[in-house]
Design a protein around this motif. Structure first.
Motif, PDB file in Angstrom:
ATOM      1  N   GLY A 198      -2.646  30.877 -18.712  1.00 36.03           N
ATOM      2  CA  GLY A 198      -3.634  31.130 -17.674  1.00 36.03           C
ATOM      3  C   GLY A 198      -5.006  30.591 -18.052  1.00 36.03           C
ATOM      4  O   GLY A 198      -5.726  30.038 -17.206  1.00 36.03           O
ATOM      5  N   LEU A 199      -5.380  30.719 -19.326  1.00 36.98           N
ATOM      6  CA  LEU A 199      -6.679  30.203 -19.764  1.00 36.98           C
ATOM      7  C   LEU A 199      -6.754  28.688 -19.661  1.00 36.98           C
ATOM      8  O   LEU A 199      -7.796  28.129 -19.295  1.00 36.98           O
ATOM      9  N   VAL A 200      -5.660  28.005 -19.958  1.00 38.12           N
ATOM     10  CA  VAL A 200      -5.667  26.546 -19.959  1.00 38.12           C
ATOM     11  C   VAL A 200      -5.536  25.974 -18.548  1.00 38.12           C
ATOM     12  O   VAL A 200      -6.230  25.013 -18.186  1.00 38.12           O
ATOM     13  N   LEU A 201      -4.678  26.553 -17.730  1.00 37.36           N
ATOM     14  CA  LEU A 201      -4.354  25.956 -16.437  1.00 37.36           C
ATOM     15  C   LEU A 201      -5.115  26.564 -15.265  1.00 37.36           C
ATOM     16  O   LEU A 201      -5.391  25.866 -14.277  1.00 37.36           O
ATOM     17  N   LEU A 202      -5.422  27.856 -15.328  1.00 33.28           N
ATOM     18  CA  LEU A 202      -5.977  28.536 -14.159  1.00 33.28           C
ATOM     19  C   LEU A 202      -7.325  27.991 -13.698  1.00 33.28           C
ATOM     20  O   LEU A 202      -7.537  27.850 -12.480  1.00 33.28           O
ATOM     21  N   PRO A 203      -8.282  27.677 -14.582  1.00 31.79           N
ATOM     22  CA  PRO A 203      -9.579  27.159 -14.078  1.00 31.79           C
ATOM     23  C   PRO A 203      -9.425  25.889 -13.239  1.00 31.79           C
ATOM     24  O   PRO A 203     -10.057  25.760 -12.177  1.00 31.79           O
ATOM     25  N   LEU A 204      -8.590  24.950 -13.694  1.00 29.08           N
ATOM     26  CA  LEU A 204      -8.420  23.712 -12.951  1.00 29.08           C
ATOM     27  C   LEU A 204      -7.687  23.950 -11.633  1.00 29.08           C
ATOM     28  O   LEU A 204      -8.042  23.367 -10.586  1.00 29.08           O
ATOM     29  N   VAL A 205      -6.691  24.833 -11.633  1.00 27.20           N
ATOM     30  CA  VAL A 205      -5.950  25.123 -10.406  1.00 27.20           C
ATOM     31  C   VAL A 205      -6.859  25.799  -9.378  1.00 27.20           C
ATOM     32  O   VAL A 205      -6.838  25.462  -8.179  1.00 27.20           O
ATOM     33  N   LEU A 206      -7.665  26.749  -9.807  1.00 24.98           N
ATOM     34  CA  LEU A 206      -8.593  27.413  -8.881  1.00 24.98           C
ATOM     35  C   LEU A 206      -9.613  26.433  -8.313  1.00 24.98           C
ATOM     36  O   LEU A 206      -9.958  26.493  -7.123  1.00 24.98           O
ATOM     37  N   ALA A 207     -10.086  25.523  -9.160  1.00 24.26           N
ATOM     38  CA  ALA A 207     -11.082  24.558  -8.690  1.00 24.26           C
ATOM     39  C   ALA A 207     -10.502  23.615  -7.635  1.00 24.26           C
ATOM     40  O   ALA A 207     -11.203  23.207  -6.691  1.00 24.26           O
ATOM     41  N   LEU A 208      -9.231  23.289  -7.757  1.00 28.39           N
ATOM     42  CA  LEU A 208      -8.620  22.389  -6.782  1.00 28.39           C
ATOM     43  C   LEU A 208      -8.489  23.019  -5.398  1.00 28.39           C
ATOM     44  O   LEU A 208      -8.458  22.305  -4.388  1.00 28.39           O
ATOM     45  N   PHE A 209      -8.431  24.349  -5.327  1.00 30.62           N
ATOM     46  CA  PHE A 209      -8.282  25.035  -4.044  1.00 30.62           C
ATOM     47  C   PHE A 209      -9.611  25.521  -3.471  1.00 30.62           C
ATOM     48  O   PHE A 209      -9.616  26.136  -2.412  1.00 30.62           O
ATOM     49  N   MET A 210     -10.702  25.274  -4.145  1.00 29.16           N
ATOM     50  CA  MET A 210     -12.021  25.652  -3.633  1.00 29.16           C
ATOM     51  C   MET A 210     -12.589  24.462  -2.872  1.00 29.16           C
ATOM     52  O   MET A 210     -13.175  23.544  -3.453  1.00 29.16           O
ATOM     53  N   GLY A 239     -14.506  24.749   0.281  1.00 27.68           N
ATOM     54  CA  GLY A 239     -15.728  24.988   1.045  1.00 27.68           C
ATOM     55  C   GLY A 239     -16.978  24.596   0.280  1.00 27.68           C
ATOM     56  O   GLY A 239     -17.020  24.558  -0.960  1.00 27.68           O
ATOM     57  N   GLU A 240     -18.042  24.304   1.040  1.00 31.05           N
ATOM     58  CA  GLU A 240     -19.320  23.927   0.449  1.00 31.05           C
ATOM     59  C   GLU A 240     -19.969  25.086  -0.296  1.00 31.05           C
ATOM     60  O   GLU A 240     -20.705  24.883  -1.254  1.00 31.05           O
ATOM     61  N   THR A 241     -19.701  26.310   0.136  1.00 29.54           N
ATOM     62  CA  THR A 241     -20.319  27.455  -0.515  1.00 29.54           C
ATOM     63  C   THR A 241     -19.798  27.669  -1.936  1.00 29.54           C
ATOM     64  O   THR A 241     -20.462  28.288  -2.767  1.00 29.54           O
ATOM     65  N   LEU A 242     -18.621  27.160  -2.194  1.00 20.68           N
ATOM     66  CA  LEU A 242     -18.025  27.322  -3.526  1.00 20.68           C
ATOM     67  C   LEU A 242     -18.121  26.058  -4.369  1.00 20.68           C
ATOM     68  O   LEU A 242     -17.490  25.971  -5.430  1.00 20.68           O
ATOM     69  N   SER A 243     -18.893  25.097  -3.907  1.00 23.68           N
ATOM     70  CA  SER A 243     -18.950  23.815  -4.619  1.00 23.68           C
ATOM     71  C   SER A 243     -19.543  23.966  -6.026  1.00 23.68           C
ATOM     72  O   SER A 243     -19.065  23.346  -6.976  1.00 23.68           O
ATOM     73  N   ASP A 244     -20.592  24.767  -6.146  1.00 29.16           N
ATOM     74  CA  ASP A 244     -21.206  24.948  -7.474  1.00 29.16           C
ATOM     75  C   ASP A 244     -20.249  25.635  -8.443  1.00 29.16           C
ATOM     76  O   ASP A 244     -20.123  25.218  -9.614  1.00 29.16           O
ATOM     77  N   PHE A 245     -19.576  26.683  -7.966  1.00 29.24           N
ATOM     78  CA  PHE A 245     -18.624  27.387  -8.816  1.00 29.24           C
ATOM     79  C   PHE A 245     -17.440  26.487  -9.162  1.00 29.24           C
ATOM     80  O   PHE A 245     -16.908  26.524 -10.288  1.00 29.24           O
ATOM     81  N   ARG A 246     -17.024  25.662  -8.195  1.00 29.26           N
ATOM     82  CA  ARG A 246     -15.927  24.734  -8.443  1.00 29.26           C
ATOM     83  C   ARG A 246     -16.317  23.722  -9.523  1.00 29.26           C
ATOM     84  O   ARG A 246     -15.517  23.413 -10.404  1.00 29.26           O
ATOM     85  N   GLU A 247     -17.530  23.250  -9.478  1.00 34.54           N
ATOM     86  CA  GLU A 247     -17.983  22.281 -10.476  1.00 34.54           C
ATOM     87  C   GLU A 247     -18.040  22.899 -11.870  1.00 34.54           C
ATOM     88  O   GLU A 247     -17.684  22.247 -12.861  1.00 34.54           O
ATOM     89  N   VAL A 248     -18.430  24.148 -11.951  1.00 36.83           N
ATOM     90  CA  VAL A 248     -18.468  24.832 -13.257  1.00 36.83           C
ATOM     91  C   VAL A 248     -17.064  24.995 -13.821  1.00 36.83           C
ATOM     92  O   VAL A 248     -16.818  24.762 -15.020  1.00 36.83           O
TER      93      VAL A 248
END
Length: 365
Positions: free
Chosen positions: A289-301, A303-312
């Motif tokens: 989960g630590l290795v794969l989850l951040p990238l998987v969550l970012a791919l499904f974000m 909306g523009e409101t989540l763009s900053d969090f997606r970039e992080v």
């Protein structure tokens, strides 16, 4: 002639008998039918048992100091006979080196180690070779020369993570951790030895696999003609020489030593998580989960409101750190080298490992 009933004919008193000479090592020959006096002065009808073997040249009674009169086979230079127990086995003060030798013996004698590292090596080199074969007929692939080595390492790192967890949790699952802690009561020394041996083994094996893959890519993909627009700007501007794609020294360092350090640190982090959870399935799931989850969550974000969090999430995901070492980052910063993320991973691993050390001394095994 004197009769037995003569009252004037009596045996001499024991005190008037001549004193007995001390035993000088001659073989004891009891006289049959002779009455011997017991310790309390009472007469017994049997002969006294011979003295113990090896008790040569000394009078009856306790020895008079030193090693004189000590029984045969007693340790030389030890305390006097009867003064305490002296072990014939030499006692050596243990240190970290003994724990390292023990952990090295355990990790190399287990089949899972050989199979896991063998699969990792085969995945990294095999996928790197197949990728190079598929791209060798292309005039320009648009990637750094050593970048195809990333695809095999993304799968190979799972083997290192799994092995890091099993180094600790397998002993908890079988109960052998109790034997280990009994043999080495200093628990921190055990965890330190496990961490050192595993990190060095993971680093050496990963570096070997990445080096072989880098040599394959450099041999099969060299000679690519770089277009003028890619040679003047973009991530390839420092990888062009005389219009051809080359790999700089920093790219070689990142694709071999840097990638091996990154994967070995991920495995060491998995070892620390395994020491915290003490459960194989739970620790492996947490690391996946630590290795794969951040990238998987970012791919499904999206909306523009989540763009900053997606970039992080994209920038600090473990997969992006590994990709940046191959000069193909997944974030918006296309000039990232991956070394800063390697430092962050080292700090996080040190924190979790310190927590594992602290809890190991506070919890029961």
């Amino acid at each position: 002639m004197t009769t037995p009933n003569n009252p004037h004919h009596q045996q001499p008193h024991p005190a008037q008998q001549p004193p007995q000479q001390p035993y000088q090592g001659q073989e004891f020959q009891p006289q049959h039918g002779a009455a011997q006096h017991a310790a309390g002065g009472a007469a017994a009808g049997t002969a006294t048992a011979p003295p113990p073997q090896g008790f040569q040249g000394a009078p009856y009674g306790p020895p008079q100091g030193g090693s004189q009169g000590a029984p045969h086979g007693a340790p030389q230079g030890g305390p006097a006979y009867g003064g305490g127990y002296a072990s014939p086995i030499p006692v050596t003060r243990t240190h970290l080196g003994h724990a390292i030798v023990s952990e090295w013996t355990k990790i190399r004698s287990v089949r899972s180690t050989v199979w896991t590292l063998g699969v990792m090596f085969a995945l990294v080199v095999g996928i790197g070779l197949m990728t190079a074969l598929l791209l060798s007929d292309t005039d320009f692939v648009g990637l750094p020369l050593l970048a195809p080595g990333l695809f095999g390492l993304m799968l190979g790192q799972i083997c290192i993570i799994t092995l890091g967890v099993l180094v600790v949790t397998s002993e908890y699952g079988t109960g052998m951790i109790r034997t280990t802690m009994t043999a080495c009561p200093k628990r921190g020394r055990v965890l330190a030895a496990k961490s050192l041996i595993f990190f060095l083994l993971a680093f050496v094996m990963t570096a070997a696999a990445c080096s072989v893959t880098a040599l394959i890519n450099a041999t099969m993909l060299s000679g690519q003609k770089v277009p003028e627009f890619a040679a003047k700007s973009g991530p390839l501007k420092d990888s062009v020489e005389n219009g051809e794609l080359v790999a700089s020294s920093s790219q070689w360092l990142g694709a071999t030593v840097g990638a091996a350090l990154y994967v070995a640190l991920l495995g060491l982090l998995a070892l620390a998580v395994g020491a915290l959870l003490r459960h194989s399935a739970g620790a492996i799931t947490a690391m996946m989960g630590l290795v794969l989850l951040p990238l998987v969550l970012a791919l499904f974000m999206i909306g523009e409101t989540l763009s900053d969090f997606r970039e992080v999430l994209m920038e600090y995901s473990p997969l992006n750190g590994l990709a940046s070492l191959y000069r193909i980052p997944m974030s918006e910063d296309q000039t990232a080298t991956g070394w800063p993320l390697l430092g962050i991973l080292a700090i996080a691993t040190a924190v979790v490992l310190t927590l594992a050390f602290a809890l190991l001394n506070r919890r029961d095994v």
